[in-house]
Scaffold this active site. Structure first.
Site, PDB file in Angstrom:
ATOM      1  NE  ARG A 192      -7.498 -28.441  44.308  1.00 59.01           N
ATOM      2  CZ  ARG A 192      -8.549 -29.033  44.721  1.00 59.01           C
ATOM      3  NH1 ARG A 192      -9.352 -29.457  43.981  1.00 59.01           N
ATOM      4  NH2 ARG A 192      -8.717 -29.205  46.005  1.00 59.01           N
ATOM      5  CG  HIS A 193      -3.174 -28.131  46.284  1.00 62.52           C
ATOM      6  ND1 HIS A 193      -3.582 -29.133  46.904  1.00 62.52           N
ATOM      7  CD2 HIS A 193      -3.758 -27.131  46.431  1.00 62.52           C
ATOM      8  CE1 HIS A 193      -4.624 -28.828  47.342  1.00 62.52           C
ATOM      9  NE2 HIS A 193      -4.969 -27.572  47.379  1.00 62.52           N
ATOM     10  N   GLY A 194      -1.505 -30.899  44.264  1.00 62.25           N
ATOM     11  CA  GLY A 194      -2.123 -32.188  44.418  1.00 62.25           C
ATOM     12  C   GLY A 194      -2.859 -32.549  45.556  1.00 62.25           C
ATOM     13  CD  GLN A 195      -6.403 -37.429  47.677  1.00 63.79           C
ATOM     14  OE1 GLN A 195      -5.546 -38.350  47.869  1.00 63.79           O
ATOM     15  NE2 GLN A 195      -7.720 -37.668  47.543  1.00 63.79           N
ATOM     16  CD  GLU A 251      -1.567 -36.526  55.689  1.00 58.09           C
ATOM     17  OE1 GLU A 251      -1.837 -35.937  56.770  1.00 58.09           O
ATOM     18  OE2 GLU A 251      -0.527 -37.364  55.520  1.00 58.09           O
ATOM     19  CD1 TRP A 252      -6.010 -32.729  56.887  1.00 58.84           C
ATOM     20  CD2 TRP A 252      -6.621 -30.423  57.057  1.00 58.84           C
ATOM     21  NE1 TRP A 252      -5.928 -32.216  58.197  1.00 58.84           N
ATOM     22  CE2 TRP A 252      -6.203 -30.986  58.288  1.00 58.84           C
ATOM     23  CE3 TRP A 252      -6.945 -29.163  56.875  1.00 58.84           C
ATOM     24  CZ2 TRP A 252      -6.068 -30.237  59.309  1.00 58.84           C
ATOM     25  CZ3 TRP A 252      -6.897 -28.557  58.180  1.00 58.84           C
ATOM     26  CH2 TRP A 252      -6.441 -28.839  59.198  1.00 58.84           C
ATOM     27  CD  GLU A 304      -8.281 -22.025  48.083  1.00 52.40           C
ATOM     28  OE1 GLU A 304      -8.432 -20.696  47.497  1.00 52.40           O
ATOM     29  OE2 GLU A 304      -8.357 -23.052  47.365  1.00 52.40           O
TER      30      GLU A 304
END
Length: 189
Positions: free
Chosen positions: A10-13, A15-16, A84
């Site tokens: 999964r992509h990293g954290q 801002e949203w 997504e």
């Protein structure tokens, strides 16, 4: 169904993510913590990348940015089926705003997978599941996939033979790698 071995990231954290704001197919860059998540994945993936597996990523920026870091500069194929879930009217809203403006939908769907798939004007679960399964059936050998949380829940659920309810309850770790093989998952952390 049997599929080749998949290393799912999964992509990293973003801002949203930090704001608890629904991204769906909108863009939001990685936070400094998100970059750390991708670097942690790069360390976990280093021995895998020596085997030169096929690598795929979502077309969305947060997954592309994560893939650039986590795959150590290895080339990857961008596949639109790895985007997504399109969350329709909910995209760009915080979860609190959805709860306030769509109390019935929010109340009936406690998990994000169900909530996003019930969004007015959204993609819906059947379409989302169908494109993920179509991608998985196209794999011909061991593969690395860099994508998204809800997509990962469905992909992991398909491999593990889970019901939609059990898929929706799966955790969505960032900075880890889900290894999907022989109907089971293991997590590298």
């Amino acid at each position: 169904m049997q599929f080749p071995k998949i290393w799912l990231l999964r992509h990293g954290q973003t801002e949203w993510n930090a704001e608890r704001r629904i991204q769906g197919q909108l863009e939001s860059p990685l936070t400094p913590l998100g970059v750390q998540h991708a670097r942690r994945q790069a360390a976990l993936m280093a021995p895998v990348m020596e085997q030169a597996p096929a690598c795929y990523a979502s077309p969305l920026g947060r997954a592309q940015q994560t893939a650039d870091i986590a795959l150590g500069g290895a080339p990857f194929v961008t596949d639109p089926r790895l985007a997504e879930a399109f969350a329709g009217d909910f995209q760009g809203m915080t979860l609190a705003e959805v709860a306030a403006q769509y109390p019935q939908i929010h109340g009936e769907n406690p998990y994000n997978l169900d909530l996003f798939c019930e969004a007015p004007g959204g993609e819906g679960y059947d379409s989302f599941h169908g494109r993920i399964l179509d991608f998985m059936q196209s794999l011909t050998g061991p593969s690395v996939v860099v994508a998204h949380g809800l997509l990962g829940q469905v992909m992991r659920g398909i491999v593990c033979g889970l019901s939609r309810d059990r898929m929706a309850a799966l955790p969505n770790g960032q900075g880890c790698v889900y290894v999907l093989e022989n109907g089971a998952e293991t997590v590298l952390e």
